[in-house]
Design an enzyme around this catalytic site. Structure first.
Site, short mmCIF file in Angstrom:
data_model
loop_
_atom_site.label_atom_id
_atom_site.label_comp_id
_atom_site.label_asym_id
_atom_site.label_seq_id
_atom_site.Cartn_x
_atom_site.Cartn_y
_atom_site.Cartn_z
N CYS A 84 7.92 14.20 77.07
CA CYS A 84 6.66 14.81 76.62
C CYS A 84 6.32 15.88 77.66
CB CYS A 84 5.56 13.78 76.42
SG CYS A 84 4.96 12.94 77.88
N CYS B 41 6.96 18.09 73.16
CA CYS B 41 7.36 19.02 74.22
C CYS B 41 7.79 20.37 73.65
CB CYS B 41 8.43 18.42 75.13
SG CYS B 41 10.07 18.36 74.43
N CYS C 12 12.69 21.38 75.15
CA CYS C 12 13.77 20.40 75.23
C CYS C 12 15.11 21.03 74.89
CB CYS C 12 13.50 19.24 74.28
SG CYS C 12 11.95 18.41 74.64
#
Length: 143
Positions: A16, A90, A94
């Site tokens: 996150c 996120c 990522c």
């Protein structure tokens, strides 16, 4: 009888933004419920200074201690070393690698919330973790 430890069934990375709430609770639950059967990591694209105290308290209420956890920066190495990458808001931070199973869990952000607001998020995370463990156990039985 061998005393060597068995290798984990899978490796899971929870991501996150701040690695201070959702991903820490998910990692805490997975570690608590699966033990050494599943390797657990968590990280954040912009890690905070500390784990959210309301998340620590909400987890303590269900017997899981994440008070010693610290937010960590997301690295490509952590993603590469994981079989499952579970993101929790996120966004595009990522990195994506082939051969990994990516799941995006749409969960409310506990940042700035009191423990009352964090409890339902915690409970939803626990339900998802239990389903994930069942999926990993099932996938390994099929091999």
């Amino acid at each position: 009888m061998s005393s060597s430890p068995l290798s984990p069934l899978a490796s899971v990375l929870f991501v996150c933004v701040h690695n201070a709430g959702r991903s820490q609770m998910a990692a805490g639950f997975l570690d608590h419920l699966a033990g050494d059967r599943i390797e657990v990591r968590s990280a954040g694209s912009l890690p905070g200074d500390q784990v959210n105290p309301a998340a620590v308290e909400a987890m303590r209420e269900v017997g899981v201690d994440i008070a010693g956890a610290t937010p960590k920066i997301l690295t490509t190495e952590a993603v590469q070393a994981s079989d499952y990458v579970i993101t929790m808001g996120c966004g595009d931070a990522c990195p994506v690698f082939p051969g990994k199973k990516y799941l995006d869990w749409d969960l409310a952000d506990p940042a700035g919330q009191g423990v009352e607001a964090v409890r339902p998020i915690r409970d939803e995370i626990r339900d998802r973790i239990e389903a994930l463990i069942a999926e990993i156990d099932g996938a390994k039985r099929e091999v």
